[in-house]
Design an enzyme around this catalytic site. Structure first.
Site, PDB file in Angstrom:
ATOM      1  N   SER A 257       0.835  -1.199   0.000  1.00  0.00           N
ATOM      2  CA  SER A 257       0.000   0.000   0.000  1.00  0.00           C
ATOM      3  C   SER A 257       0.874   1.256   0.000  1.00  0.00           C
ATOM      4  O   SER A 257       1.788   1.381   0.821  1.00  0.00           O
ATOM      5  CB  SER A 257      -0.905  -0.012   1.235  1.00  0.00           C
ATOM      6  OG  SER A 257      -1.739   1.104   1.230  1.00  0.00           O
ATOM      7  N   GLY A 258       0.616   2.162  -0.942  1.00  0.00           N
ATOM      8  CA  GLY A 258       1.376   3.405  -1.015  1.00  0.00           C
ATOM      9  C   GLY A 258       2.593   3.332  -1.919  1.00  0.00           C
ATOM     10  O   GLY A 258       3.406   4.253  -1.964  1.00  0.00           O
TER      11      GLY A 258
ATOM     12  N   THR B  63      -1.853   2.724  -8.186  1.00  0.00           N
ATOM     13  CA  THR B  63      -2.995   3.401  -8.835  1.00  0.00           C
ATOM     14  C   THR B  63      -2.511   4.431  -9.852  1.00  0.00           C
ATOM     15  O   THR B  63      -3.056   4.544 -10.952  1.00  0.00           O
ATOM     16  CB  THR B  63      -3.879   4.074  -7.764  1.00  0.00           C
ATOM     17  OG1 THR B  63      -4.349   3.054  -6.886  1.00  0.00           O
ATOM     18  CG2 THR B  63      -5.063   4.782  -8.386  1.00  0.00           C
TER      19      THR B  63
ATOM     20  N   ASN C 137      -0.889   5.460   3.199  1.00  0.00           N
ATOM     21  CA  ASN C 137      -1.076   6.000   1.849  1.00  0.00           C
ATOM     22  C   ASN C 137      -2.231   6.996   1.866  1.00  0.00           C
ATOM     23  O   ASN C 137      -3.323   6.685   2.337  1.00  0.00           O
ATOM     24  CB  ASN C 137      -1.395   4.828   0.899  1.00  0.00           C
ATOM     25  CG  ASN C 137      -1.565   5.243  -0.540  1.00  0.00           C
ATOM     26  OD1 ASN C 137      -1.467   6.423  -0.879  1.00  0.00           O
ATOM     27  ND2 ASN C 137      -1.835   4.289  -1.406  1.00  0.00           N
TER      28      ASN C 137
ATOM     29  N   SER D 207      -5.236   5.560  -0.805  1.00  0.00           N
ATOM     30  CA  SER D 207      -5.163   4.103  -0.858  1.00  0.00           C
ATOM     31  C   SER D 207      -6.432   3.529  -1.477  1.00  0.00           C
ATOM     32  O   SER D 207      -7.543   3.907  -1.106  1.00  0.00           O
ATOM     33  CB  SER D 207      -4.993   3.558   0.565  1.00  0.00           C
ATOM     34  OG  SER D 207      -4.983   2.151   0.544  1.00  0.00           O
ATOM     35  N   SER D 208      -6.263   2.626  -2.454  1.00  0.00           N
ATOM     36  CA  SER D 208      -7.422   1.937  -3.046  1.00  0.00           C
ATOM     37  C   SER D 208      -7.973   0.983  -2.005  1.00  0.00           C
ATOM     38  O   SER D 208      -7.272   0.069  -1.579  1.00  0.00           O
ATOM     39  CB  SER D 208      -7.006   1.143  -4.282  1.00  0.00           C
ATOM     40  OG  SER D 208      -6.441   1.988  -5.241  1.00  0.00           O
TER      41      SER D 208
ATOM     42  N   GLY E   4      -2.767  -2.962  -2.092  1.00  0.00           N
ATOM     43  CA  GLY E   4      -1.455  -3.563  -1.862  1.00  0.00           C
ATOM     44  C   GLY E   4      -1.421  -4.334  -0.558  1.00  0.00           C
ATOM     45  O   GLY E   4      -2.287  -4.201   0.296  1.00  0.00           O
TER      46      GLY E   4
ATOM     47  N   GLU F 234      -0.709  -5.127   3.070  1.00  0.00           N
ATOM     48  CA  GLU F 234      -0.640  -4.121   4.132  1.00  0.00           C
ATOM     49  C   GLU F 234      -0.617  -4.753   5.523  1.00  0.00           C
ATOM     50  O   GLU F 234      -1.216  -5.803   5.760  1.00  0.00           O
ATOM     51  CB  GLU F 234      -1.795  -3.118   4.015  1.00  0.00           C
ATOM     52  CG  GLU F 234      -3.182  -3.699   4.047  1.00  0.00           C
ATOM     53  CD  GLU F 234      -4.265  -2.670   3.703  1.00  0.00           C
ATOM     54  OE1 GLU F 234      -3.956  -1.693   2.995  1.00  0.00           O
ATOM     55  OE2 GLU F 234      -5.394  -2.855   4.160  1.00  0.00           O
TER      56      GLU F 234
END
Length: 1090
Positions: A109-110, A114, A159, A162-163, A386, A388
Site C-alpha cells: 500500500s502506497g 494506482t 497512503n 489508498s485503493s 497492496g 498491508e
C-alpha cells in the site's frame, strides 16, 4: 564525468537501466542501484521485461506528450526505462500477435500502483486512433478513475490515496486497435471503513468532497455540516489530507458522473445516499431495560427524508428484527427487540449495505456506458489494494493480503516456475534456480480439505454459530488451532493468529472475523429500503424476499476466494506484463530513502531470483510458425510462404540476418533468442522492409492526388476560354508546371522578389513593342503582382559591357483593368493597365490566365475582366513628346498552327489556321485510351510522370528515375511511317528498352516488340515531317539560354549554356534534340542556334 544515455538527449546515465546487467546479483546491489537512480529522479528500472517503479512522492517531469511521442513504436533499449515503454509494448503485441494482454501491478500500500494504472490508460488513450465514438469511450475510461477513486479510495496511515477495493479494468479494442469498449470487475470494497476508521485515517474521499465542494443549495438540501459533526467521520480525528483539494475533486467527480452518462436526477440521489449514510451514523442508542432504544428521535427525520422512507419505520427496523421460527412443521414470524449493541450493529449494517450497493451501481454504470456486444482484443490493467500491515489487522486485511498472495503466486508461476519448466520441456540446457514458491501459503488460506484452509474453517464456524460477538470468534480460534496449528506458516496468539505471508508476518485480530464473514443483510432492512419513495434506491435492493432460502448463504471469504481464482484464470488467458512497485519510505516525502524497508520489499518480491532466471534464460521465445509468420517478409524464400519444415525456415531467417549462433537455441517447438538486442535487430529489419513498401504506396498515392489536382486546375483554366477561344490541339491536355524558369536556381531573377515570396508562375515570353518587334521577357506571377524582367548591357562602371537582368515593369493587381485575347488559337494576350498596356505571347497563356484570375480575385475581391475579340487595341507608353497613342491587332483565318505576323503602320495582322472548337475541354486521364496532352502531337497524351514529379528545383537525376509505361492502343500505327525518321532516331532505342533490361535485342533497330510499338506510337503522335535526305555528318547544334527541366518521359533537360545537338526543328515550337546520349523534346524558345 556524468554519463548520458546513448539514444536520448540530455538523459544522464544513472546506475544500470536493466538490472540483468548488474555485475553482482545480491539484494544489496539491487537496492544500491535503485537508490542511485531514485536520487537522480529516475523512478523506473527494468529486469528484462519486468518494470520496477519506485514511488517518488512528487510529480515527475517525464509524462508529457513529448515522452508519448518518444516511446511510441520505439524498441525497449532505445530510451530510458519508462511505464510508457511497457504500455507501448503491450499495445503493439496485442496488434501484432492478436493476443489479449494484461499488466499486473503489485506492491504494498502506497507504492504507487494506482498512479501507474492511470499512466497506462492515459498512454493507450493517446496512441490509439479513432473517431468521435472511440473518443467517447476514451473519455469514459479516463473519467472512470476520478469517480471510482472518490468512492473507493481513502487516506490510510500508509497512503493518502489508498485503493480500498480492487479493480481489473479491461480496455477492449477493435481489430484496428481503437479502444471501442471496456469492462471493470471490482473486488471486495472495504465496507467497514464506512462506519469506523483507525487513528490518522479517513473515511472514503467522497464524504469530504461533498462536505467541502457542495454548493449552498446542496448543503441546505442535504443537511451538510462540518465533518466533526458526523460520528462516521469524527472517530479518527483526521479530516484533511496534505496536497488534496477536496472541493476541486468534488467538481471532477460530478463531471465524471456526467461524462459516464449518469442522469442528473440519479446524480442527486447518489449524493442523497452519501449524505443519508452520514446522518444515519448519528442515530445513537441507549440501553433501556436490556432493550436498545433510539437516544434522540429527532435525528431520525433527516436520514429518513434523504432515503425516502418513513422515520417511524426506520426506528422500528433499527431496534427490532423479525425472525422466522419453525416448530413441528409450522412456520411463524415473531418480532424480537434488539439490545443496544445489536441495534448499533443493525444501523452499521444498513450504512455499509447502502454504500456497497451504491459503489456496485457506479461500476455497473461505467460498464453499461462502454460495454461492447462481442470481444475482439483487450488490455487488462489490474490495480488492486497492496499488501498491508496495520497496528490492528482485521478480516479486511486478511482478504487483501490473500489476494496479494495469489498475485505473487501468478508472478512466480509465470516468471520463475513456468519459464524454467519450459526450458526443460523444449530440451534447452538449463541449471535450475532455487526460489520460494508461495503456493504453500495460498493453500493454507484457501484449501477446502486435507487439511481445510483458514477460509473453510471460518465458513464452518459461521454456518454453525448463530450468535454474534466474541463467542463465535473464540470458537474460530480453537478450530483453527486444531486444523492448521502445526502448519509452518501459521501461529496463534491470545486474541488471534499469525500468517507468514510472502511479504512478512502479519498478526490478525480474530475479533469481528465471523461477523464480517457472514455479511448477511437482514430481510427487515431490505424491506425497509424497498419501501423508499425513490426508484433509484429501490433498484439497489432488487431481492425477492418471498422465495424460500436453500443452502448456506454466500460468505464474504468464499466470495473473495471465487473472485481471486476467477481473476487468476482471466490473467492466465492473457500475455502478462509486470510492474513491481516499491515504496521507499513511510514519511511520504520525496528523496527520503529507508534502506531496510526497500531491502525487505526487494527480498519478498523475489527480484534477485527474477534477475538470475532472466540472466541465465532467454529474453524471447516464439513458436516456430509464429516466428515465421512475423519475420517471413525479410527474405524472398520465406515470403509469402516457406516451403519446407518450419524449423528450417526459422534457421534460414536467423542466418539471413547473420545472428550469432550463441544468441539463439532451437527447442522442440519454439525458437529461443537470448538477448533483446538480437530481437530488436530482427524488428528493425522488418520495420525497414515495411517502410520501403509504405514509401512505394505513399509515392503512388501522392502521384495520384497531385495528378487529380492538376487535372482539376487544367479544367478550371479551360473554363476561362470555354466557348470564347479556339484551343491548340498540342496544349489543351498538357501538364501545368507553374515555374518554367527554375527560379530556385536563378538568384539573378529572384533578386527582384521579396524574401520567400511564393512564385505561382514563371515563363519566358515574347513582348511586342510599338513597332511590333518582339523581345524576350521573363514573366513572373506571385501573390504580390506581375514582374516583367528583361536584360540590358551595362554602359558604365566595372561591369561595363556585361548583360544584366533589369526589372522592366511591375504590375500591381489593383492597377490591372483586364486581359484581352483573340478568338483564334494563337498565344497572344494583352494586359490592360492604368498607364499603358503590354502585348505578350506565351505558350502557357491558359495556365497564366487561370492563376492570374485567382490571385486577382483574392486581392481585389472582384473578378478579372477577360474579353475576346478578333480586333484588339492596346495603349502605348508615353515616351517624350511623341509617345502614347495605341496600336491595333487584327486576327484573320489562315492555315497552319503557327501565327503569321504582318505589320502595317499601326496595325499588326495575325493570320493562323483553325484550332480545336471553342467548346473543347481537356480529356480526363481515366477517359483516355492513348497517351494524352502533348505539344506537337495528338492531344491524347497523358501525364506520364504525373504531377508528383513536378519540382521547383532542377532534377538532375530525373532521367535515371523515369519509369516507362506501355499503354494499349486501339490499333498499331502503320509501319510506313518508320523510314521517314532517318537513321539517327534509332538512338532512342536504349532508353525505351527499359521494359526488357535482360534482352540484348534492344541494340537492334526496335521495329518489333513492345519497344518498337512504343517507338512507333511516339512517332505517330507527331505530324510526320517531310522525307529528308541523310543528315550531313555534322548535325546543327544549339546553346541553352535558360535552364529547362523535362516534364515528361520524352523530354530532355538541360542547364544554361549547355550545348547539344539539334535533331529537328518543328514549326509548333517543340524541337527535338540530343544531349548526353538521350534524345527528346524541348521548347525552341529556350535555346539559340549556333
Amino acid at each position: 564525468m556524468a554519463k548520458y544515455h546513448w539514444q536520448s538527449q540530455n538523459v544522464k546515465q544513472s546506475g544500470v537501466d536493466d538490472m540483468v546487467l548488474l555485475s553482482k546479483i545480491t539484494e544489496d546491489a539491487i537496492v544500491e542501484n535503485l537508490k542511485k537512480r531514485y536520487m537522480d529522479d529516475y523512478i523506473f528500472t527494468y529486469i528484462g521485461p519486468v518494470l520496477i517503479s519506485v514511488n517518488p512522492f512528487k510529480q515527475m517531469p517525464y509524462f508529457t506528450d513529448r515522452e508519448i511521442e518518444l516511446y511510441q513504436g520505439a524498441a525497449q533499449y532505445e530510451n530510458p526505462p519508462h511505464i510508457y515503454a511497457l504500455s507501448d509494448n503491450m499495445y503493439r503485441n496485442m496488434m501484432i500477435d492478436g493476443e489479449n494482454q494484461c499488466v499486473i501491478i503489485s506492491g504494498e500500500s502506497g507504492a504507487g500502483k494506482t498512479v501507474a494504472a492511470k499512466y497506462i490508460m492515459g498512454y493507450i488513450s493517446k496512441v490509439s486512433g479513432g473517431g468521435a465514438k472511440v473518443q467517447h469511450v476514451k473519455d469514459i475510461i479516463l473519467q472512470s478513475n476520478p469517480l471510482l477513486e472518490a468512492f473507493g479510495n481513502a487516506k490510510t496511515v500508509r497512503n493518502n490515496n489508498s485503493s480500498r477495493f480492487g479493480k481489473y479494468f479491461e480496455i477492449q479494442f477493435s481489430r484496428g486497435g481503437e479502444p471501442d469498449g471496456g469492462k471493470i470487475s471490482n473486488f471486495l470494497l472495504e465496507k467497514s471503513r464506512v462506519v469506523s476508521q483507525n487513528d490518522n485515517e479517513r473515511n472514503f474521499h467522497i464524504y469530504y468532497q461533498l462536505l467541502e465542494g457542495a454548493n449552498a443549495q446542496q448543503k441546505e438540501g442535504l443537511g451538510i455540516m462540518t465533518p466533526d459533526y458526523y460520528y462516521y467521520l469524527n472517530q479518527s480525528g483526521t479530516y484533511k489530507v496534505d496536497g488534496t483539494n477536496d472541493s476541486k475533486d468534488f467538481q471532477e467527480t460530478m463531471e465524471a458522473m456526467h461524462v459516464i452518462g449518469i442522469p442528473v436526477q440519479v446524480q442527486a440521489q447518489v449524493l442523497q445516499i452519501v449524505a443519508g449514510i452520514l446522518h444515519l451514523g448519528n442515530i445513537s442508542f441507549i440501553e433501556a431495560g436490556n432493550y436498545g432504544q433510539v437516544e434522540s428521535t429527532d435525528l431520525l427525520a433527516f436520514p429518513a427524508y434523504l432515503l425516502g422512507i418513513d422515520p417511524t419505520r426506520l426506528q422500528d427496523k433499527l431496534t427490532s428484527r423479525k425472525m422466522d421460527s419453525k416448530w413441528g412443521g409450522k412456520s411463524e414470524s415473531i418480532n424480537v427487540t434488539l439490545n443496544q449493541e445489536q441495534a448499533t450493529y443493525t444501523r452499521d449494517a444498513l450504512a455499509k449495505a447502502l454504500y456497497a450497493r451504491l459503489f456496485d451501481y457506479l461500476v455497473e454504470a461505467i460498464n453499461r456506458a462502454i460495454q461492447k456486444p462481442h470481444e475482439e482484443f483487450s488490455i487488462g490493467v489490474l490495480d488492486i489494494y497492496g499488501f498491508e500491515i496495520f497496528k490492528k489487522n482485521g478480516f479486511e486485511q486478511f482478504c487483501i493480503n490473500f489476494v496479494n498472495e495469489k498475485l505473487q503466486q501468478i508472478f512466480i508461476e509465470l516468471t520463475l516456475k513456468a519459464e524454467q519448466e519450459e526450458y526443460v520441456q523444449e530440451g534447452i540446457k538449463w541449471t535450475p534456480i532455487e526460489y520460494f514458491n508461495n503456493k504453500i501459503v495460498c493453500d493454507l488460506i484457501e484449501n477446502k480439505l486435507n487439511p481445510p484452509g483458514i477460509m473453510s474453517v471460518l465458513d464452518d464456524v459461521c454456518a454453525t454459530m448463530h450468535a454474534k460477538g466474541e463467542g463465535a470468534d473464540g470458537t474460530l480460534l480453537q478450530k483453527l488451532q486444531a486444523a492448521v496449528g502445526t502448519h509452518e506458516h501459521f501461529n496463534s496468539w491470545n486474541s488471534g493468529f499469525v500468517i507468514h505471508h510472502y511479504a512478512g508476518k502479519v498478526s490478525y485480530d480474530v475479533i469481528g472475523f465471523c461477523e464480517r464473514n457472514r455479511d448477511v443483510l437482514f430481510t427487515d432492512l431490505i424491506e425497509l429500503m424497498q419501501s423508499s419513495e425513490y426508484d433509484f434506491i429501490r433498484s439497489l435492493f432488487p431481492e425477492n424476499l418471498n422465495t424460500d432460502k436453500k443452502g448456506r448463504p454466500t460468505t464474504a471469504s468464499s466470495k473473495i476466494k471465487k473472485q481471486a481464482n476467477d481473476l487468476v484464470n482471466t490473467l492466465m488467458k492473457c500475455t502478462p506484463h509486470y510492474i513491481r512497485c516499491i515504496k521507499p519510505n513511510e514519511t511520504k516525502r520525496p528523496k527520503d530513502w529507508e534502506e531496510s524497508r526497500v531491502k525487505h520489499q526487494v527480498e519478498y518480491l523475489g527480484l534477485r531470483e527474477n534477475i538470475r532466471v532472466r540472466r541465465a534464460g532467454f529474453a524471447y521465445r516464439r513458436l516456430f510458425n509464429k516466428f515465421l509468420m512475423r519475420y517471413a517478409i525479410l527474405t524472398t524464400e520465406t515470403w509469402p510462404s516457406w516451403r519446407g519444415p518450419e524449423q528450417q525456415g526459422v534457421l534460414h531467417l536467423l542466418r539471413s540476418v547473420n545472428m550469432d549462433t550463441d544468441q539463439y537455441q532451437m527447442g522442440r517447438t519454439k525458437v529461443f533468442v537470448k538477448n533483446p538486442e538480437s530481437l530488436f535487430l530482427l524488428e528493425e529489419m522488418r520495420e525497414r522492409k515495411f517502410d520501403t513498401f509504405a514509401r512505394i504506396i505513399q509515392k503512388a498515392w501522392r502521384r495520384f492526388i497531385a495528378r487529380k489536382k492538376y487535372e482539376q486546375m487544367r479544367e478550371e483554366a479551360s473554363d476561362i476560354l470555354y466557348n470564347s477561344k479556339e484551343r491548340r490541339k498540342n496544349s489543351i491536355n498538357r501538364n501545368f508546371v507553374g515555374d518554367y524558369l527554375g527560379l530556385e536556381q536563378r538568384p539573378e531573377l529572384r533578386q527582384f522578389l521579396a524574401k520567400r515570396e511564393r512564385v505561382d508562375f514563371a515563363d519566358s515570353v515574347n513582348k511586342f513593342d510599338r513597332r511590333f518587334k518582339s523581345i524576350k521577357r521573363d514573366l513572373i506571377l506571385t501573390p504580390k503582382g506581375i514582374y516583367l524582367i528583361g536584360r540590358e548591357k551595362e554602359k558604365k562602371g566595372p561591369d561595363k559591357g556585361m548583360i544584366k537582368e533589369v526589372l522592366k515593369r511591375k504590375l500591381e493587381f489593383g492597377s490591372i483593368s483586364g486581359v484581352s485575347l483573340s478568338t483564334r488559337q494563337d498565344d497572344f494576350f494583352i494586359l490592360h493597365e492604368a498607364q499603358y498596356d503590354s502585348l505578350l505571347e506565351s505558350n502557357f497563356k491558359t495556365e497564366f490566365l487561370s492563376l492570374l484570375s485567382k490571385r486577382y480575385e483574392e486581392v481585389t475581391k472582384r473578378k478579372l475582366t477577360i474579353s475576346f475579340s478578333d480586333r484588339l487595341e492596346f495603349r502605348l507608353k508615353k515616351e517624350g513628346w511623341g509617345g502614347g497613342g495605341s496600336r491595333v491587332l487584327m486576327f484573320q483565318r489562315g492555315s497552319g498552327d503557327m501565327s503569321q505576323l504582318k505589320p502595317g503602320g499601326k496595325t499588326l495582322t495575325i493570320t493562323i489556321g483553325d484550332g480545336l472548337p471553342k467548346s473543347s475541354k481537356p480529356t480526363r486521364k481515366s477517359a483516355q485510351q492513348t497517351r494524352g496532352g502533348g505539344r506537337n502531337y495528338t492531344p491524347n497524351r497523358g501525364y506520364q510522370n504525373g504531377a508528383a514529379k513536378f519540382s521547383r528545383t532542377p532534377q538532375t537525376n530525373q532521367r535515371e528515375s523515369i519509369t516507362y509505361s506501355t499503354p494499349q492502343r486501339p490499333s498499331q500505327p502503320p509501319s510506313a511511317i518508320l523510314p521517314k525518321l532517318g537513321p539517327q532516331r534509332t538512338q532512342r532505342a536504349p532508353a525505351q528498352s527499359q521494359h526488357h533490361p535482360g534482352n540484348m535485342d534492344f541494340l537492334n533497330v526496335p521495329d518489333q516488340g513492345m519497344s518498337g510499338m512504343q517507338r512507333k506510337r511516339s512517332i505517330s503522335q507527331r505530324p510526320p515531317p517531310a522525307p529528308k535526305p541523310q543528315p550531313p555528318p555534322l548535325a546543327p547544334r544549339c546553346r541553352a539560354l535558360y535552364q529547362y527541366v523535362g516534364q515528361d518521359t520524352d523530354e530532355i533537360s538541360f542547364e544554361v549554356n549547355d550545348v547539344f545537338e539539334l535533331v529537328k526543328q518543328d514549326p509548333s515550337g517543340w524541337w527535338t534534340g540530343r544531349i548526353r546520349g538521350r534524345e527528346g523534346l524541348f521548347p525552341g524558345n529556350y535555346v539559340e542556334k549556333i
